[in-house]
Design a protein around this motif. Structure first.
Motif, PDB file in Angstrom:
ATOM      1  N   UNK A  86       0.809  -1.234   0.000  1.00 24.17           N
ATOM      2  CA  UNK A  86       0.000   0.000   0.000  1.00 24.17           C
ATOM      3  C   UNK A  86       0.832   1.269   0.000  1.00 24.17           C
ATOM      4  N   UNK A  87       1.980   1.255   0.666  1.00 22.97           N
ATOM      5  CA  UNK A  87       2.768   2.479   0.739  1.00 22.97           C
ATOM      6  C   UNK A  87       3.530   2.753  -0.553  1.00 22.97           C
ATOM      7  N   UNK A  88       3.745   1.721  -1.377  1.00 24.24           N
ATOM      8  CA  UNK A  88       4.472   1.891  -2.626  1.00 24.24           C
ATOM      9  C   UNK A  88       3.569   1.769  -3.844  1.00 24.24           C
ATOM     10  N   UNK A  89       2.268   1.767  -3.647  1.00 26.18           N
ATOM     11  CA  UNK A  89       1.349   1.542  -4.759  1.00 26.18           C
ATOM     12  C   UNK A  89       1.207   2.805  -5.597  1.00 26.18           C
ATOM     13  N   UNK A  90       1.322   2.644  -6.914  1.00 28.80           N
ATOM     14  CA  UNK A  90       1.124   3.731  -7.862  1.00 28.80           C
ATOM     15  C   UNK A  90       0.277   3.216  -9.016  1.00 28.80           C
ATOM     16  N   UNK A  91      -0.615   4.064  -9.471  1.00 32.63           N
ATOM     17  CA  UNK A  91      -1.474   3.698 -10.593  1.00 32.63           C
ATOM     18  C   UNK A  91      -1.375   4.765 -11.658  1.00 32.63           C
ATOM     19  N   UNK A  92      -1.345   4.332 -12.912  1.00 37.58           N
ATOM     20  CA  UNK A  92      -1.217   5.244 -14.042  1.00 37.58           C
ATOM     21  C   UNK A  92      -2.244   4.872 -15.101  1.00 37.58           C
ATOM     22  N   UNK A  93      -2.549   5.842 -15.962  1.00 38.49           N
ATOM     23  CA  UNK A  93      -3.566   5.673 -17.005  1.00 38.49           C
ATOM     24  C   UNK A  93      -2.948   5.972 -18.359  1.00 38.49           C
ATOM     25  N   UNK A  94      -3.422   5.255 -19.360  1.00 39.60           N
ATOM     26  CA  UNK A  94      -2.905   5.374 -20.719  1.00 39.60           C
ATOM     27  C   UNK A  94      -3.795   6.307 -21.521  1.00 39.60           C
ATOM     28  N   UNK A  95      -3.286   7.516 -21.792  1.00 44.65           N
ATOM     29  CA  UNK A  95      -3.999   8.513 -22.596  1.00 44.65           C
ATOM     30  C   UNK A  95      -3.060   8.994 -23.705  1.00 44.65           C
ATOM     31  N   UNK A  96      -3.042   8.323 -24.850  1.00 48.03           N
ATOM     32  CA  UNK A  96      -2.061   8.667 -25.889  1.00 48.03           C
ATOM     33  C   UNK A  96      -2.385   9.931 -26.667  1.00 48.03           C
ATOM     34  N   UNK A  97      -3.620  10.446 -26.590  1.00 49.48           N
ATOM     35  CA  UNK A  97      -4.002  11.593 -27.417  1.00 49.48           C
ATOM     36  C   UNK A  97      -3.996  12.915 -26.660  1.00 49.48           C
ATOM     37  N   UNK A  98      -3.529  12.927 -25.419  1.00 44.02           N
ATOM     38  CA  UNK A  98      -3.587  14.157 -24.641  1.00 44.02           C
ATOM     39  C   UNK A  98      -2.701  15.236 -25.247  1.00 44.02           C
ATOM     40  N   UNK A  99      -1.465  14.908 -25.575  1.00 45.95           N
ATOM     41  CA  UNK A  99      -0.507  15.894 -26.073  1.00 45.95           C
ATOM     42  C   UNK A  99      -0.212  15.696 -27.559  1.00 45.95           C
ATOM     43  N   UNK A 100      -1.144  15.127 -28.295  1.00 46.18           N
ATOM     44  CA  UNK A 100      -0.895  14.837 -29.707  1.00 46.18           C
ATOM     45  C   UNK A 100      -0.788  16.101 -30.548  1.00 46.18           C
ATOM     46  N   UNK A 101      -1.413  17.195 -30.123  1.00 41.99           N
ATOM     47  CA  UNK A 101      -1.421  18.423 -30.913  1.00 41.99           C
ATOM     48  C   UNK A 101      -0.288  19.374 -30.561  1.00 41.99           C
ATOM     49  N   UNK A 102       0.597  18.978 -29.659  1.00 38.55           N
ATOM     50  CA  UNK A 102       1.730  19.837 -29.316  1.00 38.55           C
ATOM     51  C   UNK A 102       2.685  19.871 -30.504  1.00 38.55           C
ATOM     52  N   UNK A 103       3.193  21.032 -30.895  1.00 42.28           N
ATOM     53  CA  UNK A 103       4.110  21.093 -32.049  1.00 42.28           C
ATOM     54  C   UNK A 103       5.323  20.192 -31.851  1.00 42.28           C
ATOM     55  N   UNK A 104       5.710  19.561 -32.940  1.00 40.92           N
ATOM     56  CA  UNK A 104       6.851  18.643 -32.869  1.00 40.92           C
ATOM     57  C   UNK A 104       8.157  19.375 -32.619  1.00 40.92           C
ATOM     58  N   UNK A 105       8.217  20.672 -32.967  1.00 39.29           N
ATOM     59  CA  UNK A 105       9.449  21.432 -32.763  1.00 39.29           C
ATOM     60  C   UNK A 105       9.707  21.731 -31.307  1.00 39.29           C
ATOM     61  N   UNK A 106       8.681  21.605 -30.459  1.00 38.65           N
ATOM     62  CA  UNK A 106       8.842  21.905 -29.027  1.00 38.65           C
ATOM     63  C   UNK A 106       9.688  20.811 -28.391  1.00 38.65           C
ATOM     64  N   UNK A 107      10.851  21.179 -27.916  1.00 41.19           N
ATOM     65  CA  UNK A 107      11.772  20.190 -27.378  1.00 41.19           C
ATOM     66  C   UNK A 107      12.193  20.510 -25.949  1.00 41.19           C
TER      67      UNK A 107
END
Length: 477
Positions: free
Chosen positions: A100-121
């Motif tokens: 319980x103290x080390x538990x982490x959960x993550x979610x898969x959202x591949x389209x969240x940052x899809x519109x960010x310009x590719x030049x942004x580095x």
């Protein structure tokens, strides 16, 4: 019989471990994570909860040393083999669970940052690459433990201002190799969402209360929001081909995982800015006039087409002899890039590195002071190549790799006060050649087997051994 003898060095250790209790007792996860030592299934089986409650594993269950290659049909041997199989089966069938103290959960959202310009580095003028378009996994809360020191980034910056105050804002987002590494080592659960990101990460706007019926009606159970993914499903989602957004190739992930497990800190490489063109040298009128006068230094005469290489005469040093023997021009590193010159007289264009010989990862030693947003200069720069789809790099590919993706980093010069001192010895010379003026590491992956090869821009012609040999006393011929 030898197979009935207990190992006296291991049996007391197992009994001592079994007598420990409370939080100081080692867990099965800790034993399995200790990959530096040879796996001893007696130790693992003794840490199982079922074994603690029922019976302890004897020291003769699994032993190290010579094996019995021939069966002689005794009950003692059959019992020892059966006990070994049962202990190994119990260990391999154990279900690992998150603490319980080390538990982490993550979610898969591949389209969240899809519109960010590719030049942004970058996040600002100086700093590590942000790679917002490639971050497809968002973590609930924070990554617990030391893994969060160099894993994940909060996506901020001028290029993502339109996403401010939206769902997932100011959350830790992971690259595909970071998420897969945490899932593989059992530190994080990856979930596939069944609802939108607004339902999973609702945004609390100003003026809205938390006790209204509308807000209470939007609360969902965990399995109404999505389903947990297995390790195989995580591989299917995050492993892909080079160039696919939100995915990483299997070879690059194997190198990333190997370096992380070894203890290094690793991040995706931020492309180097193009080097400024060298300034044009301008001469004054007096400098031009003095350049027309003879300097007084003897110029080396062209060699005749026949005769000896060394002109006959009296020599009191080895230097002029070896200078006459230096017929082949040697490479001399320069900070300027040796690109192809254009017809318009403009500076030469820098070479462009080609896949797979381009820097993919920056690596730091574990003792380096580290910041995810502004890390120090990397200790190593690594390119990843697949041995089955690529060949030995050509000279043009290595030149582009070293000049375009690695900085100018000449080795320290030897002290010039005394030619025969320690700085001009063989040891410092080897260190300078190994350091090189530019260097990079190519990780060659052959079906999961990784070999690290170091390439550098060296200058053997700059290490003039004859000057050290003929500089001392008694150097006359």
């Amino acid at each position: 019989m030898p197979f009935d003898d207990e190992d006296p060095a291991v049996a007391p250790a197992l009994s001592a471990i079994s007598e420990q209790g409370g939080e100081d007792a080692p867990s099965l996860e800790d034993a399995l994570e200790d990959t530096d030592k040879t796996q001893d299934f007696r130790l693992f089986a003794s840490l199982l909860p079922e074994r603690r409650q029922q019976q302890q594993v004897s020291g003769k269950t699994l032993r190290r040393g010579e094996k019995d290659f021939e069966a002689h049909g005794t009950r003692a041997q059959e019992g020892a083999l059966e006990a070994s199989r049962n202990a190994m089966h119990d260990v391999l069938s154990y279900t690992r669970a998150h603490r319980p103290k080390d538990y982490s959960r993550a979610w898969y959202f591949p389209e969240k940052w899809a519109d960010v310009p590719a030049e942004e580095q970058k996040e600002g003028e100086k700093g590590a690459g942000l790679f917002a378009r490639e971050r497809v996994v968002v973590v609930e809360g924070e990554i617990k433990g030391p893994l969060g020191q160099n894993t994940g980034r909060v996506v901020t910056g001028p290029a993502v201002e339109k996403y401010k105050q939206t769902s997932g804002w100011l959350k830790t987002w992971l690259l595909p190799e970071e998420a897969l590494y945490l899932v593989e080592r059992g530190s994080m659960d990856l979930w596939l969402p069944a609802r939108s990101i607004e339902d999973i990460f609702p945004v609390k706007k100003d003026g809205e209360g938390t006790s209204s019926d509308d807000v209470e009606g939007k609360e969902f159970e965990d399995y109404e929001l999505g389903i947990p993914l297995s390790l195989q499903a995580a591989y299917a989602l995050l492993i892909g081909q080079d160039g696919e957004r939100g995915k990483v190739s299997l070879e690059k992930y194997q190198v990333y995982s190997n370096l992380r497990r070894t203890g290094y800190k690793i991040m995706r490489a931020t492309p180097m800015p193009p080097a400024p063109p060298p300034p044009e040298k301008s001469q004054t009128l007096w400098q031009w006039l003095f350049s027309l006068l003879p300097t007084g230094q003897p110029q080396q005469k062209p060699l005749p087409p026949y005769g000896p290489l060394v002109r006959p005469g009296l020599y009191r040093s080895y230097n002029p002899i070896f200078e006459q023997l230096a017929l082949i021009p040697r490479h001399k590193p320069t900070p300027n890039q040796s690109g192809a010159s254009s017809t318009s007289g403009s500076p030469p264009s820098p070479p462009t590195p080609e896949e797979p010989f381009k820097i993919h990862y920056h690596v730091w030693k574990s003792s380096s002071a580290f910041s995810k947003t502004r890390p120090p200069p990397p200790d190593f720069r690594i390119a990843v190549a697949d041995a089955r789809s690529s060949s030995v790099p050509t000279l043009e590919q290595l030149t582009a790799l070293l000049e375009a993706d690695t900085p100018w980093d000449p080795p320290p010069s030897p002290p010039a006060d005394k030619p025969g001192n320690g700085g001009a010895g063989v040891g410092p010379m080897y260190r300078r050649l190994k350091h090189a003026w530019r260097n990079a590491i190519v990780a060659v992956v052959d079906g999961g087997l990784i070999s690290y090869l170091r390439f550098g821009e060296m200058a053997f012609g700059e290490e003039k051994l004859y000057e050290r040999i003929g500089a001392g006393a008694g150097g006359e011929l």
